[in-house]
Motif scaffolding. Structure first.
Motif, PDB file in Angstrom:
ATOM      1  N   LEU A 210       0.728  -1.282  -0.047  1.00  0.00           N
ATOM      2  CA  LEU A 210      -0.305   0.012   0.119  1.00  0.00           C
ATOM      3  C   LEU A 210       0.974   1.231   0.014  1.00  0.00           C
ATOM      4  N   HIS A 211       2.024   1.235   0.478  1.00  0.00           N
ATOM      5  CA  HIS A 211       2.853   2.343   0.654  1.00  0.00           C
ATOM      6  C   HIS A 211       4.010   2.425  -0.494  1.00  0.00           C
ATOM      7  N   VAL A 212       3.805   1.594  -1.346  1.00  0.00           N
ATOM      8  CA  VAL A 212       4.648   1.587  -2.339  1.00  0.00           C
ATOM      9  C   VAL A 212       4.158   2.392  -3.550  1.00  0.00           C
ATOM     10  N   PRO A 213       4.855   3.335  -4.019  1.00  0.00           N
ATOM     11  CA  PRO A 213       4.011   4.599  -5.035  1.00  0.00           C
ATOM     12  C   PRO A 213       3.521   3.504  -6.232  1.00  0.00           C
ATOM     13  N   HIS A 214       2.529   4.202  -6.845  1.00  0.00           N
ATOM     14  CA  HIS A 214       2.002   3.431  -8.070  1.00  0.00           C
ATOM     15  C   HIS A 214       2.808   3.164  -9.090  1.00  0.00           C
ATOM     16  N   ALA A 215       3.663   4.276  -9.381  1.00  0.00           N
ATOM     17  CA  ALA A 215       4.583   4.124 -10.622  1.00  0.00           C
ATOM     18  C   ALA A 215       5.654   3.025 -10.460  1.00  0.00           C
ATOM     19  N   THR A 216       6.085   2.844  -9.071  1.00  0.00           N
ATOM     20  CA  THR A 216       6.913   1.470  -8.761  1.00  0.00           C
ATOM     21  C   THR A 216       6.212   0.304  -8.806  1.00  0.00           C
ATOM     22  N   LEU A 217       4.861   0.392  -8.536  1.00  0.00           N
ATOM     23  CA  LEU A 217       4.104  -0.787  -8.615  1.00  0.00           C
ATOM     24  C   LEU A 217       3.971  -1.431 -10.065  1.00  0.00           C
ATOM     25  N   ALA A 218       3.638  -0.405 -10.706  1.00  0.00           N
ATOM     26  CA  ALA A 218       3.409  -0.592 -12.126  1.00  0.00           C
ATOM     27  C   ALA A 218       4.772  -1.203 -12.849  1.00  0.00           C
ATOM     28  N   LYS A 219       5.942  -0.675 -12.178  1.00  0.00           N
ATOM     29  CA  LYS A 219       7.078  -1.549 -12.739  1.00  0.00           C
ATOM     30  C   LYS A 219       7.272  -2.868 -12.266  1.00  0.00           C
ATOM     31  N   LEU A 220       7.076  -2.892 -11.396  1.00  0.00           N
ATOM     32  CA  LEU A 220       7.092  -4.375 -10.543  1.00  0.00           C
ATOM     33  C   LEU A 220       6.209  -5.416 -11.434  1.00  0.00           C
ATOM     34  N   ILE A 221       4.714  -4.815 -11.676  1.00  0.00           N
ATOM     35  CA  ILE A 221       3.843  -5.749 -12.537  1.00  0.00           C
ATOM     36  C   ILE A 221       4.365  -5.950 -14.036  1.00  0.00           C
ATOM     37  N   ARG A 222       4.964  -4.945 -14.582  1.00  0.00           N
ATOM     38  CA  ARG A 222       5.328  -5.243 -16.017  1.00  0.00           C
ATOM     39  C   ARG A 222       6.562  -6.210 -15.965  1.00  0.00           C
ATOM     40  N   LEU A 223       7.361  -6.232 -14.766  1.00  0.00           N
ATOM     41  CA  LEU A 223       8.607  -7.043 -14.619  1.00  0.00           C
ATOM     42  C   LEU A 223       8.031  -8.553 -14.686  1.00  0.00           C
ATOM     43  N   GLY A 224       6.913  -8.566 -14.142  1.00  0.00           N
ATOM     44  CA  GLY A 224       6.094 -10.081 -14.180  1.00  0.00           C
ATOM     45  C   GLY A 224       7.194 -11.010 -13.563  1.00  0.00           C
ATOM     46  N   SER A 225       7.201 -11.990 -14.109  1.00  0.00           N
ATOM     47  CA  SER A 225       8.123 -13.235 -13.318  1.00  0.00           C
ATOM     48  C   SER A 225       9.643 -12.823 -13.478  1.00  0.00           C
ATOM     49  N   ARG A 226       9.976 -11.860 -13.964  1.00  0.00           N
ATOM     50  CA  ARG A 226      11.382 -11.733 -14.487  1.00  0.00           C
ATOM     51  C   ARG A 226      11.835 -11.280 -13.067  1.00  0.00           C
ATOM     52  N   ILE A 227      11.009 -10.680 -12.235  1.00  0.00           N
ATOM     53  CA  ILE A 227      11.509 -10.160 -10.800  1.00  0.00           C
ATOM     54  C   ILE A 227      12.451 -11.117 -10.030  1.00  0.00           C
ATOM     55  N   VAL A 228      12.138 -12.522 -10.158  1.00  0.00           N
ATOM     56  CA  VAL A 228      12.605 -13.559  -9.654  1.00  0.00           C
ATOM     57  C   VAL A 228      14.099 -13.551  -9.742  1.00  0.00           C
ATOM     58  N   ARG A 229      14.623 -13.006 -11.157  1.00  0.00           N
ATOM     59  CA  ARG A 229      15.947 -12.984 -11.220  1.00  0.00           C
ATOM     60  C   ARG A 229      16.993 -12.252 -10.432  1.00  0.00           C
ATOM     61  N   TYR A 230      16.143 -11.078 -10.212  1.00  0.00           N
ATOM     62  CA  TYR A 230      16.871  -9.948  -9.359  1.00  0.00           C
ATOM     63  C   TYR A 230      16.913 -10.171  -7.792  1.00  0.00           C
ATOM     64  N   LEU A 231      16.366 -11.344  -7.554  1.00  0.00           N
ATOM     65  CA  LEU A 231      16.247 -11.541  -6.145  1.00  0.00           C
ATOM     66  C   LEU A 231      17.491 -12.133  -5.668  1.00  0.00           C
ATOM     67  N   PRO A 232      18.064 -11.728  -4.447  1.00  0.00           N
ATOM     68  CA  PRO A 232      19.374 -12.448  -4.007  1.00  0.00           C
ATOM     69  C   PRO A 232      18.979 -14.029  -3.828  1.00  0.00           C
ATOM     70  N   VAL A 233      20.054 -14.705  -4.146  1.00  0.00           N
ATOM     71  CA  VAL A 233      19.709 -16.251  -4.336  1.00  0.00           C
ATOM     72  C   VAL A 233      19.176 -16.824  -2.658  1.00  0.00           C
ATOM     73  N   LYS A 234      18.365 -17.564  -3.006  1.00  0.00           N
ATOM     74  CA  LYS A 234      17.548 -18.008  -1.641  1.00  0.00           C
ATOM     75  C   LYS A 234      17.597 -17.084  -0.467  1.00  0.00           C
ATOM     76  N   PRO A 235      16.823 -16.033  -0.536  1.00  0.00           N
ATOM     77  CA  PRO A 235      16.597 -15.008   0.327  1.00  0.00           C
ATOM     78  C   PRO A 235      15.952 -15.630   1.749  1.00  0.00           C
ATOM     79  N   GLU A 236      16.948 -15.603   2.566  1.00  0.00           N
ATOM     80  CA  GLU A 236      16.620 -15.984   4.145  1.00  0.00           C
ATOM     81  C   GLU A 236      15.919 -17.494   3.849  1.00  0.00           C
ATOM     82  N   ALA A 237      16.367 -18.326   3.237  1.00  0.00           N
ATOM     83  CA  ALA A 237      15.985 -19.435   3.141  1.00  0.00           C
ATOM     84  C   ALA A 237      14.500 -19.927   2.966  1.00  0.00           C
TER      85      ALA A 237
END
Lengths: 167, 167
Positions: free
Chosen positions: B140-167
């Motif tokens: 809710l506190h993320v700006p709309h523009a940022t949200l829109a970017k996240l959405i457009r990324l789709g599943s590609r977001i997974v690539r940017y995650l640090p490997v195995k975040p906090e197990a």
DNA sequence: CTGTTATGTCAGAAATAACAGACGTTCCTG
DNA sequence: CAGGAACGTCTGTTATTTCTGACATAACAG
């Protein structure tokens, strides 16, 4: 009971939601009659509700050896559950809505009686919906465990974004 | 019309959804009577529906100078729109549901008549719901523009995650 | 083949939700 | 202060959904 009421507000009828809740909490498969008396509703109603739940892939029949009656169990993995509900809703409601919207937007394009503003808004709605649909389609293929991690990250996800991706 | 029907399947009544659609497409503020005749429904119905839409923060009154009648416009930013709908549904339905679930889970904890499986499932449901609630609160506190970017990324977001975040 | 048990189907009853029209209130105007 | 216009509220009606009970069909056992 609460689950049943909640269902009512989301376009799912009470009996269906109640039966779902009952099966979700049950540790063993149940058959129609037991469900009917437990919830105090008619067996015919149970029969129809079970069919609907089956259509949503939220429950499945399991055979019990030595018992002719149909027994049912609910999917108990919650990620799987929401995935299936989402899939059902999308297929039955969102997809037709997008189709209708597409037709509207296309017709508005050629119709001089439709003002520029309305045309623009229809387009915006269509774009938005299609963006969300694309997102959904992709997320569907992300494993549940990964999804869970994403969710738990919450807004910290933003940190991992490449800076200003494609503006 | 389509918007109206769709609303029906989601627990919003047709008139309300139709009026919302009409206002969304209109390039100028409308008053009750115009809406009533455009959609062919009674003005009293329009009055109630406008009140409901106002309660959801999807439309707002705008004063037109020299005209005593109340005029209404719809929120046209779609991100804002879904945010407000989500906020309304959460407040009216999800929050009470979580509260009820909490009570259920707590009572089940002490009640020996409730089987271990049911207890475990209630707990799982509660945990899941609370996780989702936390995620929602953060997003809710993320700006709309940022949200829109996240959405457009789709599943590609997974690539940017640090490997195995906090197990 | 016959009786029994389970499930499916259907028409109408009951419950619920949506709606229209009548009425009351408020606010403005002259 | 009287008249009119806009809006809100309330009540009864209509429409829709949900549910039930009766019946039909299917599967099985003896």
């Amino acid at each position: 009971m609460h689950w049943g009421n909640l269902g009512g507000q989301w376009g799912v009828n009470r009996s269906v939601a109640q039966i779902h809740a009952l099966l979700y909490l049950s540790d063993k498969p149940l058959h129609a009659e037991v469900i009917a008396e437990t919830l105090g509703i008619a067996r015919s109603n149970v029969s129809n509700s079970l069919k609907e739940l089956t259509g949503w892939n939220l429950i499945r029949r399991v055979p019990i050896s030595g018992d002719r009656r149909d027994h049912f169990v609910a999917e108990t993995d919650l990620w799987e559950m929401v995935t299936r509900i989402a899939a059902g809703r999308k297929e039955r409601e969102i997809d037709p809505a997008i189709a209708a919207l597409r037709v509207c937007a296309a017709q508005a394009e050629d119709d001089p009686a439709v003002g520029a503003v309305a045309r623009r808004r229809l387009k915006a709605m269509l774009d938005f919906t299609q963006t969300m649909e694309g997102w959904y389609a992709q997320m569907l293929h992300v494993p549940h465990a990964t999804l869970a991690k994403l969710i738990r990250l919450g807004s910290r996800i933003v940190r991992y974004l490449p800076v200003k991706p494609e503006a």
